[in-house]
Design an enzyme around this catalytic site. Sequence first.
Site, PDB file in Angstrom:
ATOM      1  N   GLU A 109      31.993  38.156  39.552  1.00  0.00           N
ATOM      2  CA  GLU A 109      31.079  37.228  38.859  1.00  0.00           C
ATOM      3  C   GLU A 109      31.207  35.815  39.432  1.00  0.00           C
ATOM      4  OE1 GLU A 109      32.334  38.434  34.784  1.00  0.00           O
ATOM      5  OE2 GLU A 109      30.174  38.560  34.430  1.00  0.00           O
ATOM      6  N   GLU A 129      33.888  46.569  34.153  1.00  0.00           N
ATOM      7  CA  GLU A 129      34.119  46.293  32.730  1.00  0.00           C
ATOM      8  C   GLU A 129      33.739  47.452  31.817  1.00  0.00           C
ATOM      9  OE1 GLU A 129      32.919  44.219  34.912  1.00  0.00           O
ATOM     10  OE2 GLU A 129      33.766  42.220  34.614  1.00  0.00           O
TER      11      GLU A 129
END
Length: 699
Positions: A109, A129
Amino acid sequence: MSNIIEYEVKNHVGVITLNNPPVNALSVSKGLLQGILDALKQGDHDPAVRVFLLIGAGRNFSGGADISEFGKPPVPGMANLRDVLAYMDTITKPIVAAIAGPTMGGGLELALGAHYRCAITGAQIGLPEVKLGILPGAGGTQRLPRLVGAARGVEMIVSGDPVSTEKAHELGIVDEIVTGDLRASAIAFATRVVRESRPIRRASALAVAVDGDVDAFFTQARERIAREHRGYPAPLECLACVEAATRRPFAEGVKFERERFEHLVGTTESKALRHAFFAERAANKVRDLPDDTPLREIRTAAVIGAGTMGGGIAMNFANAGIPVKVLEAAQDRLDKGFETIRRNYAATVAKGRLSQDAMDRRMGLLTGVLSYDDIGDADIVVEAVFEEMDVKKDVFRKIDAAAKPGAILATNTSTLDIDEIAAVTSRPADVIGLHFFSPANVMRLLEIVRGAKTANDVIATSMKLAKTIRKVGVLVGVCDGFVGNRMVHAYFREAGFLLEEGALPQQVDRVMEEFGFAMGPFRVSDLAGLDIGWAIRKRQAATRDPNERYSTIADRICEKGRFGQKTGAGYYRYETGSRKPIPDPEIETLIVEASKEAGIERREIGDQEILERCVYQLVNVGAELLEEGIAQRASDIDIVYLYGYGFPRYRGGPMFYADTVGLDKVLDAVRGYEARFGRFWKPAPLLERLGSEGGRFNG
Ligand code: NAD
């Protein structure tokens, strides 16, 4: 500025180095993210800086969030990843990220917030995730699809699987593949960005590309994901976020993502998946082994018996590049065993999951032998012959005579007393149980059974070996059935009682499948074959307490020659060539008859009772195992059930599940069943204690 961030200006490049070994986790509390933010701010105002480079010290960029900070409140005065990304979206100078090694989750990210990305070959790039029941919560679901399109974005975020540098380049995540020295090449690339006056390319400013009709794409994806990930809320939430990225402005999408992230973190499913993640790590640790316990070297192996288990076990060694001798009692059995191994590998090659070359290499590591003289050089010998004490003892005497000093002598017994087996050798300290699960080349669980005299280094080496052969090793103690089978025995017994009292196989199976097992107990029995259990029960018949409750249904089914799928009939019937269980009126008649003979009046049994009676049996026996010290910790029992018995991962394992129900409630139910059904429901003392104190199995 924090020392885990190094900042220097080199040839107009503001180089920000993440230096937080071992994986440059994006720590908030240690000030790593604040350090990045400070450096960016400093450089943004520094005329000497024309471009930034974000790079990791060591072998990777960043492995993601610091998992120990998970669920902790924000640290006052310290920036988090979202703060850094928000600043990167307004900065006036271009930022380049240099991707290397595992670049995962928050690490990716951060890189997606940069305006250009270069990467070195060998990186693993992904947003995993979802595997912890959450989603990338720092803009990952918004920026990635803007770079790779909706379809690829959904695929990567919903699977959580990483892609290679080359694939990431092809997808548009990586702008440039660099070679040689990453730092030098990345600085050169950053310099080029300035020299070529490339614009600041913010992912947040792009639109998400969708092939074809947007509505149709998301409708189909939703249906597919709901089907493929039954019981898991995170994959659908990931999809919803990508949809938001597609349909809404970036700022709104980010807000939506945050909201869905916060929701998921609180779900039982996510807690269960996080529990499973930490439980797997905890299982590696043996409480009473000193850290400096030496390891024995395992360079070569031998397996005794080339049957169902021996063949699979031998494959595990070969797959890990360890040469293995397979010993059988006769040439024809050896040939048969090798033929099965070859067929297994060939099937994997046919599916495109193994190259012919790799198969040949693995087959080349396997050598069939008939004499114990040929196994003398093995560092470990794993016995997988018939489950009979006399046969095992005979084999262990021979292994003892043949194996070199220091070799580990292991047995794959499912039920026999390892101490008794060890006692026939001159070296019981070298003997250990390695209980593989069938099919042994596929199932990840390995129960490592420590005998009374097993040496520490034999235990430590076995734990390490589990990793080498890609198993999840769980240390257990000696008792009948160890952890997994002792529990599953109680589960199957209770399922049998439910039939006797009024349920049918299809009802019990449906309830357990709705709970999340891939197959209920009777479908599992039909798949595994009913004859082995029958043979064991016949042997035990003489010693069985006549006053103990015993359901005859399984025996009656076997008496009809119905041994499960392999005979086309068991608890269900099967059409030729099909594995689809078909409820069989003949079985219903047989069950009703058995109830009548047992003097039981059949009744309607609710789904909740079925679920509780099957699962709480596991829990109660699990509590006994914990108290007896057969299992080291509750989470080890959960791991045994997740990896060996198909317990739904999103429920965290039987002990974690009981914690989520509340042990007071579980205890109440168990006491209620004890009052109705007697001694098999006697609450384990540990359950009594924790249940009445408001305690939990898992801390
Ligand atoms: P199997 O009958 O398929 O294989 C046993 C093999 O051992 C046969 O090939 C036989 O020829 C060979 N053998 C027997 N005596 C021998 C001797 N004296 N010397 C050399 N070879 C000999 O049985 P299996 O299912 O592979 O089970 C083997 C062991 O693994 C048993 O202890 C069993 O309890 C255990 N186990 C089985 C499973 C399972 O699901 N099948 C799971 C876990 C553990």
